[in-house]
Design a protein around this motif. Structure first.
Motif, PDB file in Angstrom:
ATOM      1  N   ASP A   1       0.766  -0.949   0.337  1.00  0.00           N
ATOM      2  CA  ASP A   1       0.118   0.135   0.348  1.00  0.00           C
ATOM      3  C   ASP A   1       1.036   1.173  -0.201  1.00  0.00           C
ATOM      4  OD1 ASP A   1      -2.564  -0.792  -0.204  1.00  0.00           O
ATOM      5  OD2 ASP A   1      -1.934  -1.250   1.928  1.00  0.00           O
TER       6      ASP A   1
ATOM      7  N   ARG B   1       1.261   4.266   4.330  1.00  0.00           N
ATOM      8  CA  ARG B   1       1.801   2.810   5.682  1.00  0.00           C
ATOM      9  C   ARG B   1       1.959   3.909   6.840  1.00  0.00           C
ATOM     10  NH1 ARG B   1       5.015  -2.065   3.503  1.00  0.00           N
ATOM     11  NH2 ARG B   1       3.922  -3.036   5.174  1.00  0.00           N
ATOM     12  N   ASP B   2       1.971   3.637   7.699  1.00  0.00           N
ATOM     13  CA  ASP B   2       1.846   3.891   9.321  1.00  0.00           C
ATOM     14  C   ASP B   2       3.517   3.683   9.336  1.00  0.00           C
ATOM     15  OD1 ASP B   2       2.266   5.031  11.552  1.00  0.00           O
ATOM     16  OD2 ASP B   2       0.320   3.549  12.696  1.00  0.00           O
TER      17      ASP B   2
ATOM     18  N   LEU C   1       4.779   0.612  10.349  1.00  0.00           N
ATOM     19  CA  LEU C   1       4.698   0.092   8.830  1.00  0.00           C
ATOM     20  C   LEU C   1       3.455  -0.628   8.140  1.00  0.00           C
ATOM     21  CD1 LEU C   1       8.199  -1.357   8.400  1.00  0.00           C
ATOM     22  CD2 LEU C   1       7.425   0.978   7.918  1.00  0.00           C
ATOM     23  N   GLN C   2       2.086  -0.502   8.992  1.00  0.00           N
ATOM     24  CA  GLN C   2       1.451  -1.378   8.185  1.00  0.00           C
ATOM     25  C   GLN C   2      -0.063  -0.048   7.457  1.00  0.00           C
ATOM     26  OE1 GLN C   2      -0.062  -4.504   8.776  1.00  0.00           O
ATOM     27  NE2 GLN C   2       2.289  -4.563   9.909  1.00  0.00           N
ATOM     28  N   PRO C   3      -0.622  -0.915   6.524  1.00  0.00           N
ATOM     29  CA  PRO C   3      -1.099   0.388   5.789  1.00  0.00           C
ATOM     30  C   PRO C   3      -2.142   0.787   6.527  1.00  0.00           C
ATOM     31  CG  PRO C   3      -1.449  -1.690   5.089  1.00  0.00           C
ATOM     32  CD  PRO C   3      -0.794  -2.574   6.282  1.00  0.00           C
TER      33      PRO C   3
END
Length: 107
Positions: free
Chosen positions: A21, A24-25, A29-31
């Motif tokens: 994606d 990302r955070d 590193l999450q979407p």
């Protein structure tokens, strides 16, 4: 030379399977599902022109000179073609036997 294009094409196709994606955070590193990129229609409509103008700003001096010479050359060709088209019509009109042309001639 064609091998380079083939290798780049294959690399793009292979990496497409591992797409992530774009948003990302930074910490995890999450979407980020709450955000999205929304482009106004005016931006989308002007994007091709903006891309061309951005590309022109990156040209070297020699490339700028070549571009200007090409634009001048194309302009001259268009003007000559238009003059020939008008010249052909003017020749035809001069030799016509229409009465409205007789009024333009001084005695």
């Amino acid at each position: 030379m064609p091998w380079c294009a083939i290798v780049v094409t294959l690399a793009v196709l292979v990496t497409a399977a591992f797409a992530v994606d774009p948003l990302r955070d930074a910490a995890t590193l999450q979407p980020v599902l709450e955000a999205r990129l929304d482009l106004p229609s005016s931006y989308v409509a002007l994007a091709p022109l903006s891309n061309v103008l951005d590309t022109i700003t990156l040209l070297t001096v020699g490339q700028h000179i070549a571009l200007v010479l090409w634009v001048i050359g194309v302009f001259v060709v268009i003007r000559l073609a238009a003059a020939r088209a008008r010249g052909g019509e003017a020749d035809h009109d001069e030799h016509s036997d229409h009465p409205e042309h007789e009024r333009d001639v001084l005695p």
